[in-house]
Design an enzyme around this catalytic site. Sequence first.
Site, PDB file in Angstrom:
ATOM      1  CG  ASP A 106      51.160  49.336  36.157  1.00 41.47           C
ATOM      2  OD1 ASP A 106      50.707  49.161  37.303  1.00 41.47           O
ATOM      3  OD2 ASP A 106      52.371  49.500  35.923  1.00 41.47           O
ATOM      4  CG  HIS A 163      49.057  41.866  40.674  1.00 44.03           C
ATOM      5  ND1 HIS A 163      50.083  41.356  41.442  1.00 44.03           N
ATOM      6  CD2 HIS A 163      49.637  42.287  39.519  1.00 44.03           C
ATOM      7  CE1 HIS A 163      51.234  41.478  40.781  1.00 44.03           C
ATOM      8  NE2 HIS A 163      50.990  42.042  39.617  1.00 44.03           N
ATOM      9  CB  SER A 265      45.005  43.381  25.837  1.00 47.06           C
ATOM     10  OG  SER A 265      43.843  43.464  25.036  1.00 47.06           O
TER      11      SER A 265
END
Length: 304
Positions: A106, A163, A265
Site C-alpha cells: 500500500d 509482498h 517508509s
Amino acid sequence: MNDIQVTRPRPRPRSGWRAAGDGLNFLVTNRIPRNALTRCVGWLSKIENPLVRDLSIGVWRLFSDVDLSDARTTRFRSMHDCFTRELRDGARAIDGRPDVLASPCDGIVGAHGRIVGGMLLQAKGMNYGLSELLADDVALAERFRDGYYVTLRLTSGMYHRFHAPHDLRVRQVTYVSGEAYNVNPPALQRIAGLFCRNERAILECRLDDSGHTIALVPVAAVLVASIRLHFLDVRLHLRYRGPNLIPCDRPLRKGAEMGWFEHGSTIIVLVPAGWVPCETVADGLRIRMGEALLRSGDSGLGGG
C-alpha cells in the site's frame, strides 16, 4: 493480560492542521538524535503493558489516519503489534496478469519515470544517482539503464507489510546501514540524496516468466528504522552492521509476503527498459498492494 480492541474507523481526509504539521515534523525530526530516538521508540512500541500500549496507540492515531478495516484482528498486544498487523484473508486482490508487476505494498505514488543517465527524481529540482542508491553496485545499476522507477511512500497509518510483485526468485539482498532521516515530502524537498543516505535493503529479484531482473529497495526512516524479511534469519536494523551482502535464493509467488517495516517508509521499484507504468499510475495516487503498477511493453524482451 487483555489485548486492546481497536475500532475500525473510516479513512478520513487529511485535515489542514495535519498537512501544516508536515513542516513542523521536518524541523523536529531532523534536528534530534535520530538514530538514538529511533531505537528508543522501537523499544517503547514493543512494551506489552496495557497502559503504555493504550497511550502509545492513542497518540499514534491522533497524528495518523489509521484504517484497520482490513486488518486480520483489531486486538493488539502493543503498538508494535498494531503497526505490523497482517491483512485479513481476501483483503487485497492480486492482479494475476503475467505481463503486470503488481504494487508490492500500500502506498502513495511519488516520483516516478524513466531512468535517464543513471539519475532518478527525488523531488522537483532534486535528483539522485541510481548507482549510489544501489550501494555502488555498478553492474546491477547497468541492468536498469533506460529502465523505469516508481517511488511508493507508506504513511504511518498504512498497512506496513510488502509482498512479491510477481512470481520471482530473490537472488541477493544487500543491506545498507545508514541514516534515519524523515522521508515525508518536506524532507524530500530539502535533503539531497535522502534515499541514498538512509538505511535500506536492496532486493535483487529475477522474474520467473521473462527472466528480467527487477529490484525493490525498502528505505527506512526516523522512528521506523527496522526492516524484516521472512527469508533471512537476521533482523535488519541500525545495530546490524553487516555483512552488507547477504546470500539468498528464495522463490516467491506473486502476492506472497516478503517482509515488513516496523512502522512505515518507502519502497522504490526498479525495472529494466521495456517496462512502462500502468495507465492509472500518477503522482499522488493511493495504490493498494496487488494493484497493477507496471507492465511489460514488449513481450519479446529477453532476460535482463
